[in-house]
Design a protein around this motif. Structure first.
Motif, mmCIF file in Angstrom:
data_model
loop_
_atom_site.group_PDB
_atom_site.id
_atom_site.type_symbol
_atom_site.label_atom_id
_atom_site.label_comp_id
_atom_site.label_asym_id
_atom_site.label_seq_id
_atom_site.Cartn_x
_atom_site.Cartn_y
_atom_site.Cartn_z
ATOM 1 N N SER A 170 0.824 -1.209 0.000
ATOM 2 C CA SER A 170 0.000 0.000 0.000
ATOM 3 C C SER A 170 0.857 1.256 0.000
ATOM 4 C CB SER A 170 -0.912 0.000 1.228
ATOM 5 O OG SER A 170 -1.552 1.254 1.371
ATOM 6 N N ILE A 171 0.351 2.289 -0.663
ATOM 7 C CA ILE A 171 1.041 3.581 -0.675
ATOM 8 C C ILE A 171 1.160 4.137 0.741
ATOM 9 C CG2 ILE A 171 -1.080 4.927 -1.029
ATOM 10 C CD1 ILE A 171 2.388 5.608 -2.614
ATOM 11 N N ALA A 172 0.247 3.739 1.633
ATOM 12 C CA ALA A 172 0.277 4.207 3.026
ATOM 13 C C ALA A 172 1.505 3.710 3.776
ATOM 14 C CB ALA A 172 -0.987 3.747 3.748
ATOM 15 N N ARG A 173 2.132 2.640 3.290
ATOM 16 C CA ARG A 173 3.316 2.077 3.959
ATOM 17 C C ARG A 173 4.601 2.783 3.560
ATOM 18 N NH1 ARG A 173 3.336 -4.188 2.729
ATOM 19 N NH2 ARG A 173 5.302 -3.941 3.847
ATOM 20 N N ARG A 174 4.561 3.572 2.496
ATOM 21 C CA ARG A 174 5.778 4.154 1.926
ATOM 22 C C ARG A 174 6.161 5.449 2.634
ATOM 23 N NH1 ARG A 174 7.873 2.091 -2.319
ATOM 24 N NH2 ARG A 174 6.813 0.479 -3.528
ATOM 25 N N ALA A 175 7.345 5.443 3.202
ATOM 26 C CA ALA A 175 7.815 6.617 3.945
ATOM 27 C C ALA A 175 7.898 7.847 3.051
ATOM 28 C CB ALA A 175 9.183 6.322 4.572
ATOM 29 N N GLU A 176 8.292 7.654 1.799
ATOM 30 C CA GLU A 176 8.469 8.801 0.904
ATOM 31 C C GLU A 176 7.148 9.378 0.412
ATOM 32 O OE1 GLU A 176 8.062 5.510 -2.160
ATOM 33 O OE2 GLU A 176 8.726 5.746 -0.083
ATOM 34 N N ALA A 177 6.038 8.638 0.620
ATOM 35 C CA ALA A 177 4.730 9.081 0.132
ATOM 36 C C ALA A 177 3.953 9.894 1.161
ATOM 37 C CB ALA A 177 3.903 7.877 -0.294
ATOM 38 N N LEU A 178 4.473 9.989 2.370
ATOM 39 C CA LEU A 178 3.752 10.684 3.434
ATOM 40 C C LEU A 178 3.701 12.186 3.197
ATOM 41 C CD1 LEU A 178 5.048 8.852 6.647
ATOM 42 C CD2 LEU A 178 3.033 8.342 5.260
ATOM 43 N N LEU A 179 2.612 12.786 3.678
ATOM 44 C CA LEU A 179 2.457 14.239 3.619
ATOM 45 C C LEU A 179 1.522 14.664 4.745
ATOM 46 C CD1 LEU A 179 -0.562 14.239 2.203
ATOM 47 C CD2 LEU A 179 0.752 14.128 0.112
ATOM 48 N N PRO A 180 1.506 15.944 5.076
ATOM 49 C CA PRO A 180 0.625 16.393 6.166
ATOM 50 C C PRO A 180 -0.837 16.072 5.869
ATOM 51 C CG PRO A 180 2.217 18.090 5.604
ATOM 52 C CD PRO A 180 2.345 17.031 4.550
ATOM 53 N N LEU A 181 -1.573 15.693 6.884
ATOM 54 C CA LEU A 181 -2.970 15.312 6.709
ATOM 55 C C LEU A 181 -3.804 16.464 6.155
ATOM 56 C CD1 LEU A 181 -4.907 12.948 7.063
ATOM 57 C CD2 LEU A 181 -5.327 13.707 9.402
ATOM 58 N N ALA A 182 -3.391 17.683 6.450
ATOM 59 C CA ALA A 182 -4.124 18.859 5.964
ATOM 60 C C ALA A 182 -4.212 18.879 4.438
ATOM 61 C CB ALA A 182 -3.456 20.132 6.467
ATOM 62 N N GLU A 183 -3.233 18.294 3.779
ATOM 63 C CA GLU A 183 -3.237 18.273 2.318
ATOM 64 C C GLU A 183 -4.263 17.296 1.746
ATOM 65 O OE1 GLU A 183 0.536 18.094 0.343
ATOM 66 O OE2 GLU A 183 1.570 19.179 1.951
ATOM 67 N N LYS A 184 -4.868 16.497 2.611
ATOM 68 C CA LYS A 184 -5.884 15.539 2.155
ATOM 69 C C LYS A 184 -7.298 16.003 2.531
ATOM 70 C CE LYS A 184 -4.589 11.984 0.728
ATOM 71 N NZ LYS A 184 -4.135 11.497 -0.601
ATOM 72 N N HIS A 185 -7.418 17.197 3.106
ATOM 73 C CA HIS A 185 -8.729 17.661 3.567
ATOM 74 C C HIS A 185 -9.756 17.728 2.441
ATOM 75 C CE1 HIS A 185 -7.481 19.670 7.635
ATOM 76 N NE2 HIS A 185 -7.260 18.371 7.587
ATOM 77 N N ARG A 186 -9.347 18.183 1.255
ATOM 78 C CA ARG A 186 -10.293 18.301 0.150
ATOM 79 C C ARG A 186 -10.822 16.920 -0.252
ATOM 80 N NH1 ARG A 186 -8.587 22.041 -4.784
ATOM 81 N NH2 ARG A 186 -8.608 23.489 -3.019
ATOM 82 N N LEU A 187 -9.937 15.932 -0.239
ATOM 83 C CA LEU A 187 -10.350 14.577 -0.568
ATOM 84 C C LEU A 187 -11.255 13.999 0.529
ATOM 85 C CD1 LEU A 187 -9.786 12.739 -2.977
ATOM 86 C CD2 LEU A 187 -7.934 11.688 -1.682
ATOM 87 N N MET A 188 -10.927 14.270 1.768
ATOM 88 C CA MET A 188 -11.750 13.797 2.869
ATOM 89 C C MET A 188 -13.140 14.421 2.811
ATOM 90 S SD MET A 188 -9.339 13.354 6.249
ATOM 91 C CE MET A 188 -8.400 14.865 6.135
ATOM 92 N N GLN A 189 -13.185 15.678 2.404
ATOM 93 C CA GLN A 189 -14.464 16.372 2.287
ATOM 94 C C GLN A 189 -15.368 15.672 1.276
ATOM 95 O OE1 GLN A 189 -14.011 20.542 1.244
ATOM 96 N NE2 GLN A 189 -15.434 21.104 2.881
#
Length: 262
Positions: A170-189
Motif C-alpha cells: 500500500s502507498i500508506a506504507r511508503r515513507a516517501e509518500a507521506l504528507l501532512p494530513l491537511a493536504e488531504k482535507h479536500r479529498l476527505m471532504q
C-alpha cells in the motif's frame, strides 16, 4: 508426616502467590504501555493485540508461578537453581513478547484515497539512503500520528508505486509518500459521510452512546484494520480525529450467517 505435608503445601502456596504478585507488578506497566502508548484510541482491537497481551498475562500470573510452586525441593540449592531457570525463561518470554508488540505497534494512521489505514512499525517501506523526515518519526514512547499519503508527482515513480500498490504494498506504507494530513482535507471532504449513515451497520444505542461521548464529531470515514475494520470520527473542519469501534460497512460474518438478508 501430616505436618510436613502441610508445611510443604504452605511453602508451595507462598511461592506461587509471591511469584504471581511480582509478575502482576510487571504485567501492569506493560499493559499500560500497550493500551495507552503503543496502541491507543481503540487501535489494539483493530490489530488483535489483546490476545498476545492475554497470553503474556496467563503465562506470567498463572503458568510461571505454578511451575515455581511445583519445583519446591528440600534441597535449597537445587531449588534456587530451578527458580533462577524459571525466572530466566520468563524474562526471555516477556522480552520476546515486548519486541513483537513493539514492532507491531501503530506508528501512523494514514489517509490515502477514501479511507484510513493502520500502519505498524514493521509495515514501513523505506527508500534506500533516504532518511525518514523528522515530522513522521514516532518515538518508542510516543503515540501514533495522523498523516496522509499520495502517489509521487513523478510519473515514472508513481507508475511503480501504483503497480506495487496493486501487489499489496500500500502507498500508506511508503515513507516517501507521506504528507501532512491537511493536504488531504479536500479529498476527505468528498468522501466523509454523516454519522446518520452508520445506523445501517450499527446498533442505534451503541451509536447514540458514541455520539454523546464524541459530541464534536459530525462526519466519519472508514479505517482498515487487521482483525476488524472501524471508523474514524471527525468534524466539519477536520481538526479532530478519533478511532471508534463502529462498523463502517456490513459485517461479513453476520452477512454470511444470514444469506437471506443479502
Amino acid at each position: 508426616m501430616e505436618g510436613e505435608t502441610l508445611l510443604d503445601f504452605g511453602c508451595r502456596l507462598k511461592s506461587l502467590i509471591a511469584h504471581a504478585v511480582i509478575s502482576a507488578l510487571l504485567v501492569l506497566p506493560i499493559t499500560w504501555l500497550v493500551y495507552r502508548v503503543w496502541y491507543p484510541d481503540n487501535t489494539a482491537a483493530l490489530l488483535g493485540v489483546s490476545f498476545i497481551l492475554g497470553l503474556l498475562a496467563v503465562f506470567s500470573i498463572g503458568i510461571w508461578p505454578f511451575l515455581t510452586a511445583l519445583v519446591i525441593k528440600s534441597d535449597k540449592k537445587e531449588q534456587r537453581r530451578d527458580h533462577l531457570i524459571l525466572w530466566a525463561v520468563q524474562a526471555v518470554f516477556t522480552v520476546i513478547t515486548l519486541y513483537v508488540l513493539f514492532m507491531s505497534r501503530v506508528v501512523w494512521v494514514v489517509y490515502t484515497a477514501d479511507l484510513f489505514e493502520i500502519i505498524r512499525q514493521k509495515d514501513i517501506v523505506y527508500v534506500e539512503d533516504e532518511p525518514l523526515k523528522a515530522e513522521y518519526r514516532v518515538g518508542m514512547l510516543s503515540p501514533f500520528i495522523w498523516v496522509g499519503a499520495s502517489f509521487s508527482d513523478n510519473e515514472a515513480i508513481a507508475q511503480k508505486q501504483r503497480s506495487e500498490d496493486l501487489d499489496g504494498i500500500s502507498i500508506a506504507r511508503r515513507a516517501e509518500a507521506l504528507l501532512p494530513l491537511a493536504e488531504k482535507h479536500r479529498l476527505m471532504q468528498r468522501y466523509a459521510q454523516p454519522l446518520a449513515q452508520l445506523r445501517q451497520y450499527n446498533d442505534d444505542d451503541v451509536l447514540s452512546d458514541v455520539r454523546k461521548q464524541y459530541s464534536k464529531a459530525s462526519l466519519w470515514l472508514p479505517v482498515k484494520g487487521f482483525v476488524r475494520d472501524a471508523v474514524v470520527l471527525t468534524d466539519n473542519d477536520f481538526s479532530f480525529f478519533q478511532v471508534v469501534l463502529l462498523n463502517p460497512w456490513e459485517d461479513d460474518k453476520a452477512s454470511s450467517e444470514n444469506p437471506s438478508a443479502q
